[in-house]
Design a protein around this motif. Structure first.
Motif, PDB file in Angstrom:
ATOM      1  N   VAL A  19       0.850  -1.203   0.000  1.00 26.83           N
ATOM      2  CA  VAL A  19       0.000   0.000   0.000  1.00 26.83           C
ATOM      3  C   VAL A  19       0.884   1.252   0.000  1.00 26.83           C
ATOM      4  O   VAL A  19       0.589   2.241  -0.679  1.00 26.83           O
ATOM      5  CB  VAL A  19      -0.992  -0.023   1.191  1.00 26.83           C
ATOM      6  CG1 VAL A  19      -1.741   1.292   1.316  1.00 26.83           C
ATOM      7  CG2 VAL A  19      -1.986  -1.170   1.022  1.00 26.83           C
ATOM      8  N   GLU A  20       1.982   1.197   0.751  1.00 25.41           N
ATOM      9  CA  GLU A  20       2.920   2.340   0.752  1.00 25.41           C
ATOM     10  C   GLU A  20       3.419   2.602  -0.672  1.00 25.41           C
ATOM     11  O   GLU A  20       3.470   3.750  -1.121  1.00 25.41           O
ATOM     12  CB  GLU A  20       4.094   2.032   1.704  1.00 25.41           C
ATOM     13  CG  GLU A  20       5.118   3.140   1.744  1.00 25.41           C
ATOM     14  CD  GLU A  20       6.314   2.810   2.641  1.00 25.41           C
ATOM     15  OE1 GLU A  20       6.135   2.308   3.768  1.00 25.41           O
ATOM     16  OE2 GLU A  20       7.450   3.060   2.171  1.00 25.41           O
ATOM     17  N   GLN A  21       3.748   1.530  -1.379  1.00 22.29           N
ATOM     18  CA  GLN A  21       4.240   1.679  -2.758  1.00 22.29           C
ATOM     19  C   GLN A  21       3.171   2.268  -3.677  1.00 22.29           C
ATOM     20  O   GLN A  21       3.447   3.119  -4.506  1.00 22.29           O
ATOM     21  CB  GLN A  21       4.733   0.315  -3.291  1.00 22.29           C
ATOM     22  CG  GLN A  21       5.530   0.413  -4.585  1.00 22.29           C
ATOM     23  CD  GLN A  21       6.689   1.425  -4.507  1.00 22.29           C
ATOM     24  OE1 GLN A  21       7.510   1.369  -3.589  1.00 22.29           O
ATOM     25  NE2 GLN A  21       6.724   2.387  -5.443  1.00 22.29           N
ATOM     26  N   GLU A  22       1.918   1.831  -3.477  1.00 21.25           N
ATOM     27  CA  GLU A  22       0.816   2.375  -4.286  1.00 21.25           C
ATOM     28  C   GLU A  22       0.654   3.877  -4.021  1.00 21.25           C
ATOM     29  O   GLU A  22       0.384   4.656  -4.933  1.00 21.25           O
ATOM     30  CB  GLU A  22      -0.507   1.657  -3.978  1.00 21.25           C
ATOM     31  CG  GLU A  22      -0.568   0.211  -4.452  1.00 21.25           C
ATOM     32  CD  GLU A  22      -0.489   0.049  -5.970  1.00 21.25           C
ATOM     33  OE1 GLU A  22      -0.852   0.981  -6.702  1.00 21.25           O
ATOM     34  OE2 GLU A  22      -0.032  -1.019  -6.408  1.00 21.25           O
ATOM     35  N   ALA A  23       0.801   4.266  -2.750  1.00 19.42           N
ATOM     36  CA  ALA A  23       0.699   5.695  -2.408  1.00 19.42           C
ATOM     37  C   ALA A  23       1.815   6.468  -3.108  1.00 19.42           C
ATOM     38  O   ALA A  23       1.582   7.547  -3.685  1.00 19.42           O
ATOM     39  CB  ALA A  23       0.762   5.882  -0.897  1.00 19.42           C
ATOM     40  N   LYS A  24       3.027   5.911  -3.084  1.00 19.61           N
ATOM     41  CA  LYS A  24       4.165   6.594  -3.732  1.00 19.61           C
ATOM     42  C   LYS A  24       3.910   6.738  -5.227  1.00 19.61           C
ATOM     43  O   LYS A  24       4.155   7.789  -5.813  1.00 19.61           O
ATOM     44  CB  LYS A  24       5.459   5.830  -3.473  1.00 19.61           C
ATOM     45  CG  LYS A  24       5.924   5.960  -2.028  1.00 19.61           C
ATOM     46  CD  LYS A  24       7.180   5.155  -1.747  1.00 19.61           C
ATOM     47  CE  LYS A  24       7.655   5.410  -0.317  1.00 19.61           C
ATOM     48  NZ  LYS A  24       8.650   4.440   0.150  1.00 19.61           N
ATOM     49  N   ASN A  25       3.395   5.656  -5.856  1.00 17.24           N
ATOM     50  CA  ASN A  25       3.111   5.712  -7.298  1.00 17.24           C
ATOM     51  C   ASN A  25       2.056   6.771  -7.602  1.00 17.24           C
ATOM     52  O   ASN A  25       2.195   7.561  -8.532  1.00 17.24           O
ATOM     53  CB  ASN A  25       2.568   4.370  -7.818  1.00 17.24           C
ATOM     54  CG  ASN A  25       3.588   3.251  -7.693  1.00 17.24           C
ATOM     55  OD1 ASN A  25       4.768   3.510  -7.473  1.00 17.24           O
ATOM     56  ND2 ASN A  25       3.130   2.016  -7.809  1.00 17.24           N
ATOM     57  N   LEU A  26       1.015   6.768  -6.799  1.00 19.95           N
ATOM     58  CA  LEU A  26      -0.094   7.701  -7.023  1.00 19.95           C
ATOM     59  C   LEU A  26       0.379   9.153  -6.942  1.00 19.95           C
ATOM     60  O   LEU A  26       0.142   9.958  -7.850  1.00 19.95           O
ATOM     61  CB  LEU A  26      -1.197   7.442  -5.990  1.00 19.95           C
ATOM     62  CG  LEU A  26      -2.337   8.444  -5.964  1.00 19.95           C
ATOM     63  CD1 LEU A  26      -3.291   8.216  -7.126  1.00 19.95           C
ATOM     64  CD2 LEU A  26      -3.115   8.359  -4.681  1.00 19.95           C
ATOM     65  N   PHE A  27       1.068   9.490  -5.854  1.00 18.00           N
ATOM     66  CA  PHE A  27       1.426  10.896  -5.662  1.00 18.00           C
ATOM     67  C   PHE A  27       2.546  11.352  -6.601  1.00 18.00           C
ATOM     68  O   PHE A  27       2.745  12.550  -6.778  1.00 18.00           O
ATOM     69  CB  PHE A  27       1.787  11.169  -4.198  1.00 18.00           C
ATOM     70  CG  PHE A  27       0.583  11.080  -3.277  1.00 18.00           C
ATOM     71  CD1 PHE A  27      -0.499  11.935  -3.438  1.00 18.00           C
ATOM     72  CD2 PHE A  27       0.517  10.118  -2.265  1.00 18.00           C
ATOM     73  CE1 PHE A  27      -1.612  11.857  -2.605  1.00 18.00           C
ATOM     74  CE2 PHE A  27      -0.588  10.028  -1.419  1.00 18.00           C
ATOM     75  CZ  PHE A  27      -1.658  10.901  -1.600  1.00 18.00           C
ATOM     76  N   SER A  28       3.279  10.382  -7.191  1.00 12.36           N
ATOM     77  CA  SER A  28       4.343  10.824  -8.107  1.00 12.36           C
ATOM     78  C   SER A  28       3.814  11.021  -9.537  1.00 12.36           C
ATOM     79  O   SER A  28       4.569  11.398 -10.430  1.00 12.36           O
ATOM     80  CB  SER A  28       5.512   9.834  -8.087  1.00 12.36           C
ATOM     81  OG  SER A  28       5.052   8.607  -8.592  1.00 12.36           O
ATOM     82  N   LEU A  29       2.526  10.798  -9.740  1.00 13.15           N
ATOM     83  CA  LEU A  29       1.951  11.016 -11.078  1.00 13.15           C
ATOM     84  C   LEU A  29       1.943  12.513 -11.416  1.00 13.15           C
ATOM     85  O   LEU A  29       1.910  13.354 -10.510  1.00 13.15           O
ATOM     86  CB  LEU A  29       0.509  10.504 -11.118  1.00 13.15           C
ATOM     87  CG  LEU A  29       0.306   8.992 -11.029  1.00 13.15           C
ATOM     88  CD1 LEU A  29      -1.179   8.675 -10.853  1.00 13.15           C
ATOM     89  CD2 LEU A  29       0.869   8.289 -12.262  1.00 13.15           C
ATOM     90  N   PRO A  30       1.909  12.840 -12.720  1.00 11.99           N
ATOM     91  CA  PRO A  30       1.805  14.260 -13.087  1.00 11.99           C
ATOM     92  C   PRO A  30       0.502  14.855 -12.532  1.00 11.99           C
ATOM     93  O   PRO A  30      -0.515  14.158 -12.442  1.00 11.99           O
ATOM     94  CB  PRO A  30       1.759  14.231 -14.624  1.00 11.99           C
ATOM     95  CG  PRO A  30       2.203  12.863 -15.024  1.00 11.99           C
ATOM     96  CD  PRO A  30       1.966  11.935 -13.877  1.00 11.99           C
ATOM     97  N   THR A  31       0.568  16.120 -12.144  1.00 13.82           N
ATOM     98  CA  THR A  31      -0.586  16.786 -11.529  1.00 13.82           C
ATOM     99  C   THR A  31      -1.874  16.574 -12.322  1.00 13.82           C
ATOM    100  O   THR A  31      -2.926  16.273 -11.752  1.00 13.82           O
ATOM    101  CB  THR A  31      -0.281  18.297 -11.412  1.00 13.82           C
ATOM    102  OG1 THR A  31       0.903  18.410 -10.637  1.00 13.82           O
ATOM    103  CG2 THR A  31      -1.403  19.065 -10.758  1.00 13.82           C
ATOM    104  N   GLN A  32      -1.802  16.723 -13.647  1.00 15.36           N
ATOM    105  CA  GLN A  32      -3.017  16.615 -14.478  1.00 15.36           C
ATOM    106  C   GLN A  32      -3.693  15.259 -14.312  1.00 15.36           C
ATOM    107  O   GLN A  32      -4.910  15.148 -14.359  1.00 15.36           O
ATOM    108  CB  GLN A  32      -2.678  16.850 -15.964  1.00 15.36           C
ATOM    109  CG  GLN A  32      -2.487  18.311 -16.318  1.00 15.36           C
ATOM    110  CD  GLN A  32      -3.562  19.219 -15.696  1.00 15.36           C
ATOM    111  OE1 GLN A  32      -4.765  18.934 -15.759  1.00 15.36           O
ATOM    112  NE2 GLN A  32      -3.135  20.297 -15.040  1.00 15.36           N
TER     113      GLN A  32
END
Ligand SMILES: C=C1C[C@]23C[C@@]1(O)CC[C@H]2[C@@]12CCC[C@@](C)(C(=O)O1)[C@H]2[C@@H]3C(=O)O
Ligand SMILES: O=C(O)CCC(=O)C(=O)O
Ligand SMILES: [Fe+2]
Length: 349
Positions: free
Chosen positions: A99-112
């Motif tokens: 879940v930590e990794q999923e959070a990291k992936n999500l927040f590192s996406l481009p803002t748009q």
């Protein structure tokens, strides 16, 4: 089935309190995100000095859930701090890491891409600033993603063909966290001598649960910024996984802001307003906040556990006069959304 989302329907936030700043590549702290001693009085002269945290100062108790005396230790921690760290909690390490990794992936996406899942005004779930943003004079150095039940609606908007992995992991996490929260709740209700009748909901399927993924980007001026402003959670219990980066602090009378240092394989548990109400103020609701760092990003995953939305909270079975009037979970969440820090006093008798 009604969920916590119902409580936010009549509480419409302005978009400026929902859309986070694009934190990538900011050379300095914008004025909109600057916090100073002069514009906040909730810091008790101990404004976020994250880099100077005194590791030797006492902090919340560490409790082993396998300890035969765990229930009493938990009761004592809830009375004195409203928070504790928990080891041997039974949540698989791989699941937390996933879940930590999923959070990291999500927040590192481009803002748009993140904005495709933006929380709507009057809604509780999706990507955005914390719900408490309108109650503070400056914005927080934070992005959040709130999930109530299935995350698929928002996940499909972000990853139209690739959402399944995220959804599966989050749903597994919700199930495991619910089981742990039930263990803690059973102990708390036993300590409070709550009647069998009023405990029946524990273990049922219509409890109010929510997951919050939190991201605190690294910050050019951490001493003038605030990750998450001082608040108490509305829940009965909140179970938090934090990455190995300092930031979380709990307020304790006589001590000020006390850091909760991350410990591997340990979860942080704090009691929220609902347990404070149910216990007739015997258990505290921990005031906490998050500070930020100059070079390190920080992530956390919070699970909020509360009784079913129509459950009536009344400080029954207590030996002293009730300090709060009876309220349903939904009514209290809705008061908290509208009035924030005044909510407890608004239901005081
Ligand atoms: C269940 C919930 C608790 C929460 C409000 C919510 O409906 C979903 C988001 C949660 C959160 C996470 C960040 C801090 C907090 C105070 C906020 O602004 O949104 C909590 C809310 C809360 O405990 O009231
Ligand atoms: O990030 C943290 O350590 C705390 C998060 C928190 O307080 C919350 O999600 O309510
Ligand atoms: Fe919190």
């Amino acid at each position: 089935m009604e969920t916590l989302s119902e409580a936010y329907k009549e509480h419409t936030l302005h978009l400026r309190h929902i859309i986070p700043l694009d934190f990538s590549s900011l050379p300095s702290l914008p004025d909109s995100h600057a916090w100073s001693l002069s514009n906040d009085d909730y810091n008790n002269n101990t404004f976020p000095f994250n880099d100077d945290d005194d590791a030797s100062s006492s902090s919340i108790p560490m409790i082993d859930l396998m300890d035969p005396n765990a229930m009493h230790l938990i009761g004592h921690a809830c009375e004195t701090w409203g928070a504790f760290q928990l080891k041997n909690h039974g949540i698989p390490f791989g699941l937390i890491e996933g879940v930590e990794q999923e959070a990291k992936n999500l927040f590192s996406l481009p803002t748009q891409q993140k904005l495709k899942a933006l929380r709507s005004p009057g809604a509780a779930t999706g990507y955005g600033r914390a719900q408490i943003s309108p109650f503070f004079p400056s914005f927080m150095w934070h992005e959040g993603f709130t999930i109530i039940g299935s995350p698929s609606h928002h996940a499909k908007k972000i990853w139209p063909t690739d959402f399944q992995h995220f959804c599966d992991l989050i749903e597994k996490y919700e199930k495991q966290m619910k089981i742990l929260a039930e263990r803690l709740t059973k102990m708390a209700l036993e300590l409070l001598e709550i009647s069998e009748e009023k405990r029946k909901w524990v273990g049922g399927n219509n409890i109010s649960g929510a997951v919050q993924l939190n991201f605190y980007p690294s910050c050019p001026e951490p001493k003038r910024a605030m990750g998450l402003a001082p608040h108490t959670d509305t829940s009965l219990f909140t179970i938090l996984h934090q990455t190995q980066t300092t930031g979380l602090q709990i307020f304790k009378e006589g001590k000020g802001w006390v850091p909760v240092h991350p410990n591997p394989n340990t979860l942080v548990v704090n009691t929220g307003d609902l347990l404070h109400i149910m216990s007739n103020a015997r258990f505290r609701c921990a005031l906490h906040r998050v500070t930020v760092n100059r070079s390190r990003k920080r992530y956390s995953v919070a699970y909020f556990y509360s009784p079913p939305i129509d459950y009536v909270l009344s400080p029954l079975n207590v030996h002293s006069a009730a300090r709060f009037r009876a309220v349903t979970v939904k009514e209290y969440f809705s008061i908290k959304a509208k009035k924030f820090g005044e909510a407890l006093s608004l239901i005081s008798t």
